[in-house]
Design a protein around this motif. Structure first.
Motif, PDB file in Angstrom:
ATOM      1  N   ASP A   9      54.119  43.016  42.465  1.00 38.74           N
ATOM      2  CA  ASP A   9      53.317  44.079  43.069  1.00 38.74           C
ATOM      3  C   ASP A   9      51.996  44.278  42.338  1.00 38.74           C
ATOM      4  O   ASP A   9      50.942  44.472  42.968  1.00 38.74           O
ATOM      5  CB  ASP A   9      54.108  45.386  43.136  1.00 38.74           C
ATOM      6  N   GLU A  10      52.034  44.183  41.006  1.00 40.20           N
ATOM      7  CA  GLU A  10      50.794  44.317  40.240  1.00 40.20           C
ATOM      8  C   GLU A  10      49.873  43.126  40.470  1.00 40.20           C
ATOM      9  O   GLU A  10      48.644  43.280  40.531  1.00 40.20           O
ATOM     10  CB  GLU A  10      51.100  44.470  38.750  1.00 40.20           C
ATOM     11  N   LEU A  11      50.444  41.947  40.619  1.00 36.92           N
ATOM     12  CA  LEU A  11      49.634  40.769  40.934  1.00 36.92           C
ATOM     13  C   LEU A  11      48.968  40.902  42.293  1.00 36.92           C
ATOM     14  O   LEU A  11      47.801  40.538  42.458  1.00 36.92           O
ATOM     15  CB  LEU A  11      50.498  39.511  40.898  1.00 36.92           C
ATOM     16  N   ALA A  12      49.697  41.429  43.269  1.00 35.06           N
ATOM     17  CA  ALA A  12      49.137  41.599  44.612  1.00 35.06           C
ATOM     18  C   ALA A  12      47.960  42.576  44.587  1.00 35.06           C
ATOM     19  O   ALA A  12      46.930  42.342  45.236  1.00 35.06           O
ATOM     20  CB  ALA A  12      50.217  42.085  45.574  1.00 35.06           C
ATOM     21  N   GLN A  13      48.097  43.656  43.820  1.00 36.11           N
ATOM     22  CA  GLN A  13      47.000  44.616  43.701  1.00 36.11           C
ATOM     23  C   GLN A  13      45.787  43.981  43.022  1.00 36.11           C
ATOM     24  O   GLN A  13      44.642  44.198  43.432  1.00 36.11           O
ATOM     25  CB  GLN A  13      47.468  45.833  42.909  1.00 36.11           C
ATOM     26  N   ALA A  14      46.053  43.200  41.984  1.00 34.32           N
ATOM     27  CA  ALA A  14      44.959  42.541  41.275  1.00 34.32           C
ATOM     28  C   ALA A  14      44.249  41.533  42.168  1.00 34.32           C
ATOM     29  O   ALA A  14      43.015  41.427  42.156  1.00 34.32           O
ATOM     30  CB  ALA A  14      45.495  41.847  40.021  1.00 34.32           C
ATOM     31  N   GLN A  15      45.022  40.771  42.930  1.00 35.55           N
ATOM     32  CA  GLN A  15      44.429  39.787  43.840  1.00 35.55           C
ATOM     33  C   GLN A  15      43.532  40.476  44.871  1.00 35.55           C
ATOM     34  O   GLN A  15      42.420  40.007  45.156  1.00 35.55           O
ATOM     35  CB  GLN A  15      45.530  38.996  44.538  1.00 35.55           C
ATOM     36  N   LYS A  16      44.017  41.570  45.411  1.00 30.17           N
ATOM     37  CA  LYS A  16      43.219  42.323  46.384  1.00 30.17           C
ATOM     38  C   LYS A  16      41.924  42.819  45.750  1.00 30.17           C
ATOM     39  O   LYS A  16      40.850  42.750  46.358  1.00 30.17           O
ATOM     40  CB  LYS A  16      44.038  43.500  46.917  1.00 30.17           C
ATOM     41  N   HIS A  17      42.015  43.305  44.531  1.00 32.31           N
ATOM     42  CA  HIS A  17      40.843  43.784  43.800  1.00 32.31           C
ATOM     43  C   HIS A  17      39.835  42.657  43.582  1.00 32.31           C
ATOM     44  O   HIS A  17      38.631  42.823  43.821  1.00 32.31           O
ATOM     45  CB  HIS A  17      41.295  44.365  42.463  1.00 32.31           C
ATOM     46  N   LEU A  18      40.313  41.504  43.149  1.00 32.08           N
ATOM     47  CA  LEU A  18      39.424  40.376  42.887  1.00 32.08           C
ATOM     48  C   LEU A  18      38.795  39.854  44.164  1.00 32.08           C
ATOM     49  O   LEU A  18      37.593  39.534  44.201  1.00 32.08           O
ATOM     50  CB  LEU A  18      40.191  39.258  42.179  1.00 32.08           C
ATOM     51  N   GLN A  19      39.586  39.771  45.213  1.00 32.21           N
ATOM     52  CA  GLN A  19      39.051  39.282  46.484  1.00 32.21           C
ATOM     53  C   GLN A  19      37.975  40.214  47.037  1.00 32.21           C
ATOM     54  O   GLN A  19      37.013  39.762  47.659  1.00 32.21           O
ATOM     55  CB  GLN A  19      40.187  39.097  47.481  1.00 32.21           C
ATOM     56  N   ALA A  20      38.118  41.511  46.784  1.00 30.92           N
ATOM     57  CA  ALA A  20      37.100  42.465  47.217  1.00 30.92           C
ATOM     58  C   ALA A  20      35.776  42.242  46.503  1.00 30.92           C
ATOM     59  O   ALA A  20      34.710  42.612  47.010  1.00 30.92           O
ATOM     60  CB  ALA A  20      37.586  43.889  46.981  1.00 30.92           C
ATOM     61  N   LEU A  21      35.855  41.617  45.337  1.00 25.36           N
ATOM     62  CA  LEU A  21      34.645  41.279  44.578  1.00 25.36           C
ATOM     63  C   LEU A  21      34.107  39.899  44.946  1.00 25.36           C
ATOM     64  O   LEU A  21      33.137  39.434  44.351  1.00 25.36           O
ATOM     65  CB  LEU A  21      34.951  41.312  43.073  1.00 25.36           C
ATOM     66  N   GLY A  22      34.757  39.248  45.909  1.00 30.91           N
ATOM     67  CA  GLY A  22      34.326  37.918  46.325  1.00 30.91           C
ATOM     68  C   GLY A  22      34.827  36.813  45.438  1.00 30.91           C
ATOM     69  O   GLY A  22      34.267  35.701  45.434  1.00 30.91           O
ATOM     70  N   ILE A  23      35.911  37.075  44.677  1.00 28.04           N
ATOM     71  CA  ILE A  23      36.454  36.099  43.737  1.00 28.04           C
ATOM     72  C   ILE A  23      37.702  35.463  44.326  1.00 28.04           C
ATOM     73  O   ILE A  23      38.623  36.167  44.754  1.00 28.04           O
ATOM     74  CB  ILE A  23      36.796  36.774  42.397  1.00 28.04           C
ATOM     75  N   GLU A  24      37.728  34.131  44.341  1.00 30.61           N
ATOM     76  CA  GLU A  24      38.909  33.415  44.816  1.00 30.61           C
ATOM     77  C   GLU A  24      39.987  33.499  43.744  1.00 30.61           C
ATOM     78  O   GLU A  24      39.782  33.073  42.600  1.00 30.61           O
ATOM     79  CB  GLU A  24      38.567  31.950  45.092  1.00 30.61           C
ATOM     80  N   ALA A  25      41.135  34.064  44.101  1.00 31.27           N
ATOM     81  CA  ALA A  25      42.180  34.300  43.114  1.00 31.27           C
ATOM     82  C   ALA A  25      43.546  33.919  43.661  1.00 31.27           C
ATOM     83  O   ALA A  25      43.914  34.297  44.771  1.00 31.27           O
ATOM     84  CB  ALA A  25      42.188  35.766  42.689  1.00 31.27           C
ATOM     85  N   LEU A  26      44.285  33.175  42.862  1.00 31.95           N
ATOM     86  CA  LEU A  26      45.663  32.811  43.159  1.00 31.95           C
ATOM     87  C   LEU A  26      46.559  33.565  42.191  1.00 31.95           C
ATOM     88  O   LEU A  26      46.214  33.733  41.027  1.00 31.95           O
ATOM     89  CB  LEU A  26      45.859  31.304  42.983  1.00 31.95           C
ATOM     90  N   THR A  27      47.724  34.030  42.662  1.00 37.30           N
ATOM     91  CA  THR A  27      48.656  34.737  41.786  1.00 37.30           C
ATOM     92  C   THR A  27      49.961  33.954  41.668  1.00 37.30           C
ATOM     93  O   THR A  27      50.427  33.359  42.633  1.00 37.30           O
ATOM     94  CB  THR A  27      48.957  36.150  42.305  1.00 37.30           C
TER      95      THR A  27
END
Length: 257
Positions: free
Chosen positions: A46-64
């Protein structure tokens, strides 16, 4: 090469353990902003999903990737999954860590092993796996170990964190030893030693120590959400290509007094 190009990370893959919150997420933001494809791992989905959403909102490609690095097979599985998704690991940030407070004479065996497994064993096993599979053959790579200024001094006053202090001192010399051995492969290994940041891990200590932490810091402040960004980009990029086996304290000067 222009200075801006030295800090460019476009096309590179950065694996950051403990990347779902706190300092790990801050470093993921920084590397992603400079163009890296970011892979963050942590124990809690759940914390990874929140972090991924946060990073993607900044335009950062992120895999968890969910990973418990206290498990003996975790390093291999984490590298397997990262390579399956990204094909390569150019930058490894060993950030996941644990602490436990208790008087040395009453320190539980369980606590000692937990801290050592995550703070000492896991970074070695993961660096070994990434090194032999991703960096040695290509003769390049960046490994950054997140130590602490606690590794530079004894445990004083109410802190009583002997395992944490010991583990972070080990992380610093692990950095030196690995840098010396892998320099011939073009791999840079360095460490960052944060001071007090208002993270979840540090919350208990900050509650106890309070204003005294700031009073004993020359810059009279705690670290904030951007204070590691410049350092991690520097150590992950070509700008630090002639630096290895070193540690950088980011602590407002607390370790010098």
């Amino acid at each position: 090469m222009q200075v801006r190009e030295l800090f460019e990370l476009k096309g590179q893959v950065a694996l950051i353990t403990g990347g779902s919150r706190g300092l790990g997420l801050q470093m993921a933001e920084a590397l992603g902003e400079m163009g890296a494809r970011v892979v963050i791992s942590a124990r809690k989905a759940d914390e990874l999903a929140q972090a991924q959403k946060h990073l993607q909102a900044l335009g950062i490609e992120a895999l968890t990737i969910v990973s418990d690095l206290q498990r003996p097979d975790a390093a291999v599985k984490l590298v397997d999954e990262t390579l399956a998704a990204c094909g390569q690991i150019d930058i490894l940030i060993n950030n996941a860590g644990a602490t436990w407070g208790a008087p040395a004479e009453d320190y539980p065996d369980e606590a000692w092993h937990k801290v050592m497994n995550l703070n000492v064993n896991a970074p070695f096993f993961l660096a070994r796996e990434v090194g032999k599979r991703c960096m040695i053959g290509r003769k390049r790579g960046k490994i950054i170990n997140i130590a602490s200024i606690a590794g530079l001094k004894g445990s004083l006053g109410p802190m009583q964190t002997i395992a944490y202090n010991t583990s972070k001192a080990a992380a610093i010399n692990f950095t030196r030893a690995l840098a010396a051995e892998w320099g011939k492969y073009g791999i840079n290994v360095n460490a960052i030693c944060p001071g007090f940041f208002p993270t979840k891990m540090a919350a208990g200590l900050l509650d106890k120590l309070g204003q005294s932490v700031i009073d004993h810091t020359p810059l009279q402040r705690l670290g904030d959400e951007s204070d590691l960004k410049g350092a991690v980009v520097f150590l992950a990029s070509g700008a630090s290509r002639h630096i290895t086996g070193q540690y950088l304290a980011i602590d407002g000067g607390a370790s010098i007094v």
